[in-house]
Design a protein around this motif. Structure first.
Motif, PDB file in Angstrom:
ATOM      1  N   ARG A 196       0.762  -1.262  -0.009  1.00 44.79           N
ATOM      2  CA  ARG A 196      -0.206   0.032   0.080  1.00 44.79           C
ATOM      3  C   ARG A 196       0.815   1.259   0.017  1.00 44.79           C
ATOM      4  O   ARG A 196       0.458   2.328   0.080  1.00 44.79           O
ATOM      5  N   ASN A 197       2.213   1.060   0.012  1.00 44.86           N
ATOM      6  CA  ASN A 197       3.094   2.330  -0.070  1.00 44.86           C
ATOM      7  C   ASN A 197       4.405   1.896  -0.960  1.00 44.86           C
ATOM      8  O   ASN A 197       4.506   0.960  -1.354  1.00 44.86           O
ATOM      9  N   LYS A 198       4.757   3.039  -1.535  1.00 45.00           N
ATOM     10  CA  LYS A 198       5.827   2.982  -2.556  1.00 45.00           C
ATOM     11  C   LYS A 198       7.211   2.947  -1.696  1.00 45.00           C
ATOM     12  O   LYS A 198       7.579   3.967  -1.005  1.00 45.00           O
ATOM     13  N   LEU A 199       7.705   1.855  -1.802  1.00 49.12           N
ATOM     14  CA  LEU A 199       8.945   1.747  -1.039  1.00 49.12           C
ATOM     15  C   LEU A 199      10.320   1.512  -1.568  1.00 49.12           C
ATOM     16  O   LEU A 199      11.359   1.140  -0.753  1.00 49.12           O
ATOM     17  N   ARG A 200      10.371   1.528  -3.119  1.00 53.35           N
ATOM     18  CA  ARG A 200      11.573   1.470  -3.727  1.00 53.35           C
ATOM     19  C   ARG A 200      12.819   2.198  -3.311  1.00 53.35           C
ATOM     20  O   ARG A 200      12.756   3.292  -3.078  1.00 53.35           O
ATOM     21  N   ARG A 201      13.620   1.251  -3.043  1.00 49.99           N
ATOM     22  CA  ARG A 201      14.884   1.625  -2.425  1.00 49.99           C
ATOM     23  C   ARG A 201      15.073   2.454  -1.026  1.00 49.99           C
ATOM     24  O   ARG A 201      16.034   3.050  -0.878  1.00 49.99           O
ATOM     25  N   ALA A 202      13.833   2.260  -0.359  1.00 49.31           N
ATOM     26  CA  ALA A 202      13.912   2.579   0.965  1.00 49.31           C
ATOM     27  C   ALA A 202      14.788   1.664   1.955  1.00 49.31           C
ATOM     28  O   ALA A 202      14.924   0.519   1.409  1.00 49.31           O
ATOM     29  N   ARG A 203      15.453   2.141   2.992  1.00 50.52           N
ATOM     30  CA  ARG A 203      16.294   1.324   3.795  1.00 50.52           C
ATOM     31  C   ARG A 203      15.392   1.087   5.226  1.00 50.52           C
ATOM     32  O   ARG A 203      14.840   2.079   5.909  1.00 50.52           O
ATOM     33  N   PHE A 204      15.956  -0.330   5.555  1.00 51.21           N
ATOM     34  CA  PHE A 204      15.298  -0.711   6.791  1.00 51.21           C
ATOM     35  C   PHE A 204      16.508  -1.726   7.254  1.00 51.21           C
ATOM     36  O   PHE A 204      17.221  -1.996   6.576  1.00 51.21           O
ATOM     37  N   SER A 205      16.582  -1.673   8.683  1.00 47.25           N
ATOM     38  CA  SER A 205      17.338  -2.626   9.369  1.00 47.25           C
ATOM     39  C   SER A 205      16.988  -3.909   9.198  1.00 47.25           C
ATOM     40  O   SER A 205      15.610  -4.029   9.136  1.00 47.25           O
ATOM     41  N   GLN A 206      17.826  -5.087   9.718  1.00 52.43           N
ATOM     42  CA  GLN A 206      17.031  -6.446   9.525  1.00 52.43           C
ATOM     43  C   GLN A 206      16.153  -6.293  10.510  1.00 52.43           C
ATOM     44  O   GLN A 206      15.127  -7.267  10.401  1.00 52.43           O
ATOM     45  N   GLU A 207      16.372  -5.956  11.557  1.00 47.35           N
ATOM     46  CA  GLU A 207      15.507  -5.809  12.947  1.00 47.35           C
ATOM     47  C   GLU A 207      13.849  -5.270  12.414  1.00 47.35           C
ATOM     48  O   GLU A 207      13.022  -5.605  12.755  1.00 47.35           O
ATOM     49  N   GLY A 208      14.137  -4.102  11.858  1.00 50.03           N
ATOM     50  CA  GLY A 208      12.729  -3.442  11.324  1.00 50.03           C
ATOM     51  C   GLY A 208      12.120  -4.116  10.273  1.00 50.03           C
ATOM     52  O   GLY A 208      10.889  -3.707   9.958  1.00 50.03           O
ATOM     53  N   LEU A 209      12.552  -5.273   9.649  1.00 53.35           N
ATOM     54  CA  LEU A 209      11.752  -5.853   8.622  1.00 53.35           C
ATOM     55  C   LEU A 209      10.482  -6.530   9.320  1.00 53.35           C
ATOM     56  O   LEU A 209       9.573  -6.695   8.549  1.00 53.35           O
ATOM     57  N   LYS A 210      10.574  -6.773  10.413  1.00 57.62           N
ATOM     58  CA  LYS A 210       9.174  -7.271  11.206  1.00 57.62           C
ATOM     59  C   LYS A 210       8.062  -6.298  10.912  1.00 57.62           C
ATOM     60  O   LYS A 210       6.910  -6.756  10.907  1.00 57.62           O
ATOM     61  N   GLY A 211       8.502  -5.044  10.943  1.00 54.73           N
ATOM     62  CA  GLY A 211       7.244  -3.822  10.685  1.00 54.73           C
ATOM     63  C   GLY A 211       6.877  -3.973   9.159  1.00 54.73           C
ATOM     64  O   GLY A 211       5.779  -3.463   9.027  1.00 54.73           O
ATOM     65  N   LEU A 212       7.541  -4.690   8.488  1.00 51.34           N
ATOM     66  CA  LEU A 212       7.020  -4.816   7.224  1.00 51.34           C
ATOM     67  C   LEU A 212       5.970  -5.908   6.848  1.00 51.34           C
ATOM     68  O   LEU A 212       5.508  -6.192   5.919  1.00 51.34           O
ATOM     69  N   LEU A 213       6.471  -6.958   7.903  1.00 56.82           N
ATOM     70  CA  LEU A 213       5.784  -8.329   7.535  1.00 56.82           C
ATOM     71  C   LEU A 213       4.650  -8.426   8.444  1.00 56.82           C
ATOM     72  O   LEU A 213       3.752  -9.287   8.501  1.00 56.82           O
ATOM     73  N   GLU A 214       4.254  -7.527   9.382  1.00 58.68           N
ATOM     74  CA  GLU A 214       3.314  -7.621  10.323  1.00 58.68           C
ATOM     75  C   GLU A 214       1.896  -7.962   9.949  1.00 58.68           C
ATOM     76  O   GLU A 214       1.134  -8.802  10.288  1.00 58.68           O
ATOM     77  N   LYS A 215       1.364  -7.341   8.769  1.00 59.70           N
ATOM     78  CA  LYS A 215       0.141  -7.652   8.089  1.00 59.70           C
ATOM     79  C   LYS A 215       0.032  -9.071   7.879  1.00 59.70           C
ATOM     80  O   LYS A 215      -1.379  -9.710   7.709  1.00 59.70           O
ATOM     81  N   TYR A 216       0.875 -10.048   7.407  1.00 63.57           N
ATOM     82  CA  TYR A 216       0.911 -11.247   7.202  1.00 63.57           C
ATOM     83  C   TYR A 216       0.766 -12.313   8.574  1.00 63.57           C
ATOM     84  O   TYR A 216       0.891 -13.318   8.148  1.00 63.57           O
ATOM     85  N   GLU A 217       1.109 -11.569   9.725  1.00 63.39           N
ATOM     86  CA  GLU A 217       1.013 -12.396  10.804  1.00 63.39           C
ATOM     87  C   GLU A 217       1.963 -13.514  10.942  1.00 63.39           C
ATOM     88  O   GLU A 217       1.815 -14.520  11.238  1.00 63.39           O
TER      89      GLU A 217
END
Length: 190
Positions: free
Chosen positions: A164-185
């Motif tokens: 639902r968001n345009k994230l091309r080349r956005a930077r995330f830490s490995q720990e922060g990836l959880k925040g991108l997967l939350e909707k998938y439970e």
């Protein structure tokens, strides 16, 4: 008070409703000032610094903010979506912006450092190249946002739907990836 104020140091002032209407401030520094009661109609702040100032719940409609730097300021509940969009470049450090709204704004390249951004509305906001440096984004709303090349690597508590968001080349830490997967439970085990 004149309508064009330049190179002033203002400390501890509590502004009333009409004190700053239709005034331009350039290269001024405001320290421990209270802007909560102000009417910001026709106001412009150009290359101004704000240190430990209070804007909580202020109605900042139609204010121009160009080169404005805020350090240790309170913007709880402030709606930025009605600011002068052609006259808008800001930076925040050690500031509280909980429940603020940036709905539909273009804040490309804005820097947020050590800020509390709890439940901030970034819906339809252009966050291209924005730096979220060590910021708490708990319950911040990202929907139809453009966060291309944005940097979230040191921030935390965010939940962002990549569909639902345009994230091309956005930077995330490995720990922060959880925040991108939350909707998938999905359960991520470290």
């Amino acid at each position: 008070m004149e309508n064009y104020i330049i190179d002033q140091q203002i400390t501890g002032k509590i502004y009333n409703q009409d004190d700053i209407m239709y005034k331009d401030f350039e290269r001024c520094t405001f320290t421990q000032c209270d802007f909560t009661a102000c009417n910001f109609t026709g106001v412009a702040f150009i290359d101004c610094n704000f240190i430990s100032c209070n804007f909580s719940e202020a109605k900042i409609n139609y204010v121009g903010l160009r080169g404005a730097f805020f350090d240790n300021c309170n913007f709880t509940g402030v709606n930025f979506s009605m600011v002068d969009k052609l006259f808008f470049s800001i930076e925040f450090k050690n500031s509280t912006l909980d429940y603020a709204k940036f709905y539909t704004l273009k804040i490309k390249g804005t820097i947020f450092t050590d800020c509390s951004l709890i439940a901030v509305d970034f819906m339809s906001t252009d966050l291209t190249e924005v730096l979220f440096d060590n910021c708490n984004l708990h319950k911040a709303v990202f929907h139809d946002s453009i966060a291309q090349k944005a940097d979230f690597t040191t921030s935390y508590n965010y939940s962002i739907d990549p569909e639902r968001n345009k994230l091309r080349r956005a930077r995330f830490s490995q720990e922060g990836l959880k925040g991108l997967l939350e909707k998938y439970e999905i359960v991520v085990v470290e």
